[in-house]
Design a protein around this motif. Structure first.
Motif, PDB file in Angstrom:
ATOM      1  N   HIS A   1       0.029  -1.302   4.108  1.00  0.00           N
ATOM      2  CA  HIS A   1      -0.335  -2.285   3.098  1.00  0.00           C
ATOM      3  C   HIS A   1      -1.634  -3.022   3.421  1.00  0.00           C
ATOM      4  O   HIS A   1      -1.792  -3.599   4.492  1.00  0.00           O
ATOM      5  CB  HIS A   1       0.795  -3.300   2.948  1.00  0.00           C
TER       6      HIS A   1
ATOM      7  N   VAL B   1      -2.400  -7.435  -2.946  1.00  0.00           N
ATOM      8  CA  VAL B   1      -2.632  -6.012  -2.720  1.00  0.00           C
ATOM      9  C   VAL B   1      -4.103  -5.700  -2.977  1.00  0.00           C
ATOM     10  O   VAL B   1      -4.825  -6.495  -3.608  1.00  0.00           O
ATOM     11  CB  VAL B   1      -1.707  -5.165  -3.621  1.00  0.00           C
TER      12      VAL B   1
ATOM     13  N   CYS C   1       0.792   0.459  -1.771  1.00  0.00           N
ATOM     14  CA  CYS C   1      -0.195   0.583  -0.705  1.00  0.00           C
ATOM     15  C   CYS C   1       0.566   0.759   0.604  1.00  0.00           C
ATOM     16  O   CYS C   1       1.288  -0.149   1.035  1.00  0.00           O
ATOM     17  CB  CYS C   1      -1.074  -0.670  -0.663  1.00  0.00           C
ATOM     18  N   ASN C   2       0.433   1.946   1.236  1.00  0.00           N
ATOM     19  CA  ASN C   2       1.248   2.311   2.397  1.00  0.00           C
ATOM     20  C   ASN C   2       0.381   3.037   3.437  1.00  0.00           C
ATOM     21  O   ASN C   2       0.022   4.199   3.224  1.00  0.00           O
ATOM     22  CB  ASN C   2       2.397   3.231   1.951  1.00  0.00           C
TER      23      ASN C   2
END
Length: 394
Positions: A178, A126, A175-176
């Motif tokens: 990602h 991430v 995280c969107n």
């Protein structure tokens, strides 16, 4: 018919630009490389901003006075209108807190939600700044590694639930879409994440800075449409290439939590915007939607060109499916070398700068590199050619 010229080469060298002028510690600086370095690393686009944004900034600059800035109602109206018409998300005026960037926003949210010594779970690999945000809040990172199925990342919900069940885990940082994996999470996936977090009392902080950068056939779902008790951090900066203007927003519907976040914003002194940020956001959301739509198609074309290049010239490298962002995630494990080593050789020998996967998790990111495709296609292809020449020497 194309309206905007994303093929235009804009020389950014010598402008104190992080992407083009940054020096890697203990490595040759870009100015000494011959031919000059091609940077495909930091998430920054090499495209001129939408005309309406440039014009808005020029109008503001023409006044010649750049004192403290009041954020006008038009700023809030632009945000509310944009997310309502484009993403079917109704945001109340009172839900919006502005700050200087999404990373400061995440840090303020963590400080409002967690206590030092608690744990924060993340789906890894991430975005690398997630780690520093958690550490700077005095908390511990808990990795919930993603799994690869059919050339895309999927969530191991059983493992995620085990991690959330830890009584010291109080927040989930998502995280969107990602970064770096390129997933655009579906409504069903977000609902399952929300259900697990709600059951264990884990607060959700969703970084949605890449929300507009979706490829054809994929639909971004704001977490704010899934649950009212989450916190969404977003900005127009990534999609409209205005990161240097230092403007972002925190969307929080729950009044008590929003007051705590507002307090954290003030304690951390990230409560004032510069004169240009609000003007750029208003112009982006109100006047630049067609530019964004054309940009996403151009990025898709660049990604397709990268995939075709690797399939023909470097078939040992596997490119993950890109659903969103402009960041290609490439599996290099067949080369038999570490991500750091390959990134170093590409920089030093090939004159092309990519990001090592270990930036995004020392374990889950090993064996991958991240390539930024948000640049003129000719520049991207030159960079890919250098990658090919370097790898063929290995």
């Amino acid at each position: 018919m194309k309206k905007y010229n994303f093929d235009e080469i804009i020389d950014r060298r010598g402008t104190n630009c992080v992407k083009w002028d940054e020096n890697r510690t203990l490595d040759p600086p870009p100015s000494t490389l011959n031919p000059p370095l091609i940077p495909l690393w930091v998430a920054d686009m090499d495209f001129r901003v939408a005309p309406a944004i440039q014009q808005a900034i020029e109008r503001r600059a023409a006044q010649g006075v750049f004192g403290y800035t009041h954020v006008p109602e038009a700023y809030y109206e632009a945000i509310i209108s944009w997310f309502k018409r484009r993403h079917h998300w109704t945001i109340e005026r009172s839900d919006i807190l502005y700050t200087t960037g999404v990373v400061p926003a995440i840090s303020c949210c963590l400080k409002a939600i967690t206590l030092p010594g608690e744990k924060v779970v993340m789906l890894t690999p991430v975005y690398n700044c997630f780690y520093s945000c958690v550490r700077n809040s005095g908390c511990e990172v808990v990795e919930a590694p993603l799994q690869i199925e059919a050339n895309r990342y999927v969530i191991n919900f059983e493992d995620f639930e085990v991690k959330c069940a830890d009584e010291k885990v109080t927040a989930f940082l998502l995280c969107n879409p990602h970064n770096p994996g390129g997933r655009v999470w579906t409504k069903e996936e977000l609902e399952q994440l929300n259900s697990i977090c709600h059951y264990y009392g884990v607060r959700i902080i969703s970084d949605e800075i890449h929300c507009e950068l979706t490829m054809p056939g994929y639909q971004y779902v704001p977490f704010g449409t899934i649950g009212d008790d989450c916190v969404v951090c977003n900005s127009s900066s990534k999609s409209f290439n205005t990161a240097g203007l230092q403007t972002a927003n925190i969307i929080c519907h729950e009044p008590v939590l929003r007051r705590r976040i507002d307090r954290a914003i003030n304690i951390n002194e990230v409560c004032d915007l510069n004169p240009f940020g609000p003007e750029a956001l208003i112009a982006a959301y109100n006047e630049s939607e067609d530019w964004l739509d054309e940009l996403c198609l151009y990025i898709k074309g660049n990604y397709d060109a990268l995939c075709a290049f690797f399939a023909e010239r470097l078939p040992q490298l596997k490119v993950m499916t890109l659903e969103g962002t402009y960041l290609a995630w490439v599996d290099i494990r067949a080369l038999g070398m570490t991500s750091d080593r390959l990134a170093d050789r590409l920089y030093q020998e090939g004159g092309v700068w990519v990001s090592s996967g270990t930036m995004y998790s020392p374990t889950a990111g090993e064996g991958f590199v991240r390539i930024n495709v948000a640049c003129p296609r000719s520049q991207l292809m030159e960079g890919l050619g250098r990658i090919e020449k370097t790898i063929n020497k290995i």
